[in-house]
Design a protein around this motif. Structure first.
Motif, PDB file in Angstrom:
ATOM      1  N   GLY A  37      87.294  65.281  90.077  1.00  0.00           N
ATOM      2  CA  GLY A  37      87.256  65.123  88.455  1.00  0.00           C
ATOM      3  C   GLY A  37      88.116  64.290  88.087  1.00  0.00           C
ATOM      4  N   SER A  38      89.276  64.107  88.703  1.00  0.00           N
ATOM      5  CA  SER A  38      90.331  63.199  88.454  1.00  0.00           C
ATOM      6  C   SER A  38      90.038  61.805  88.832  1.00  0.00           C
ATOM      7  CB  SER A  38      91.762  63.408  89.434  1.00  0.00           C
ATOM      8  OG  SER A  38      92.601  62.613  89.044  1.00  0.00           O
ATOM      9  N   GLN A  39      89.430  61.630  90.014  1.00  0.00           N
ATOM     10  CA  GLN A  39      88.737  60.143  90.504  1.00  0.00           C
ATOM     11  C   GLN A  39      87.860  59.726  89.530  1.00  0.00           C
ATOM     12  OE1 GLN A  39      90.175  59.015  93.247  1.00  0.00           O
ATOM     13  NE2 GLN A  39      89.079  57.096  92.839  1.00  0.00           N
ATOM     14  N   LEU A  40      86.930  60.677  88.967  1.00  0.00           N
ATOM     15  CA  LEU A  40      85.958  60.230  88.090  1.00  0.00           C
ATOM     16  C   LEU A  40      86.502  59.801  86.696  1.00  0.00           C
ATOM     17  CD1 LEU A  40      83.017  59.905  87.225  1.00  0.00           C
ATOM     18  CD2 LEU A  40      82.777  62.472  86.753  1.00  0.00           C
ATOM     19  N   ARG A  41      87.646  60.395  86.274  1.00  0.00           N
ATOM     20  CA  ARG A  41      88.139  59.966  85.070  1.00  0.00           C
ATOM     21  C   ARG A  41      88.882  59.086  85.175  1.00  0.00           C
ATOM     22  NH1 ARG A  41      89.143  65.883  85.095  1.00  0.00           N
ATOM     23  NH2 ARG A  41      91.138  65.420  85.901  1.00  0.00           N
ATOM     24  N   ARG A  42      89.619  58.733  86.293  1.00  0.00           N
ATOM     25  CA  ARG A  42      90.428  57.368  86.469  1.00  0.00           C
ATOM     26  C   ARG A  42      89.475  56.202  86.596  1.00  0.00           C
ATOM     27  NH1 ARG A  42      92.966  57.947  91.466  1.00  0.00           N
ATOM     28  NH2 ARG A  42      92.155  59.861  91.580  1.00  0.00           N
ATOM     29  N   ALA A  43      88.389  56.341  87.356  1.00  0.00           N
ATOM     30  CA  ALA A  43      87.400  55.172  87.620  1.00  0.00           C
ATOM     31  C   ALA A  43      87.053  55.028  86.063  1.00  0.00           C
ATOM     32  CB  ALA A  43      86.169  55.694  88.500  1.00  0.00           C
ATOM     33  N   SER A  44      86.525  55.712  85.394  1.00  0.00           N
ATOM     34  CA  SER A  44      85.844  55.645  84.071  1.00  0.00           C
ATOM     35  C   SER A  44      86.657  54.883  82.951  1.00  0.00           C
ATOM     36  CB  SER A  44      85.474  57.032  83.256  1.00  0.00           C
ATOM     37  OG  SER A  44      84.763  56.821  82.236  1.00  0.00           O
ATOM     38  N   SER A  45      88.188  55.501  83.101  1.00  0.00           N
ATOM     39  CA  SER A  45      89.226  54.930  82.295  1.00  0.00           C
ATOM     40  C   SER A  45      89.582  53.425  82.607  1.00  0.00           C
ATOM     41  CB  SER A  45      90.374  55.815  82.032  1.00  0.00           C
ATOM     42  OG  SER A  45      90.063  57.019  81.708  1.00  0.00           O
TER      43      SER A  45
END
Length: 120
Positions: A37-45
């Motif tokens: 979840g964190s990885q996905l959020r960081r990549a998207s941001s």
């Protein structure tokens, strides 16, 4: 010369996309909160933030570099979505929708990057 990245149509769409990614990522199981979840959020941001950073510097070479980073981050988002689907954190329809939009962004940003490269 400074250009406000928020005036780009793609910027507004990417910001809305990031909000959607955040929304689905917080539904992942608790143990994934600091993992996928964190990885996905960081990549998207990262897509939105690098678009802003590259556009705000006023140098075509810097903008090209940051657009390349945006493209890499979008590939990472797509990979995270694949893993989320594999782990049944999102359904097929959600995956398809977010993956399709990421692909659209890749095409738009690649075209912007190619246009800048042809200028320099």
């Amino acid at each position: 010369m400074y250009k406000d990245f928020r005036e780009l149509n793609v910027s507004q769409r990417i910001r809305a996309y990031d909000k959607g990614i955040y929304g689905i990522s917080i539904t992942f199981p608790k143990f994934e909160e600091r993992e996928l979840g964190s990885q996905l959020r960081r990549a998207s941001s990262s897509v939105y933030l690098n678009l802003a950073e590259g556009n705000g510097q006023g140098y075509e070479k810097k903008e090209i570099t940051h657009l390349s980073t945006c493209l890499g981050s979008l590939a990472e988002v797509k990979a995270c979505l694949d893993l989320a689907l594999d782990r049944s954190y999102i359904d097929q329809e959600t995956h398809k929708s977010f993956d399709k939009e990421a692909t659209e962004f890749i095409k738009i940003l690649y075209k912007l990057k190619s246009n800048l490269e042809s200028k320099s």
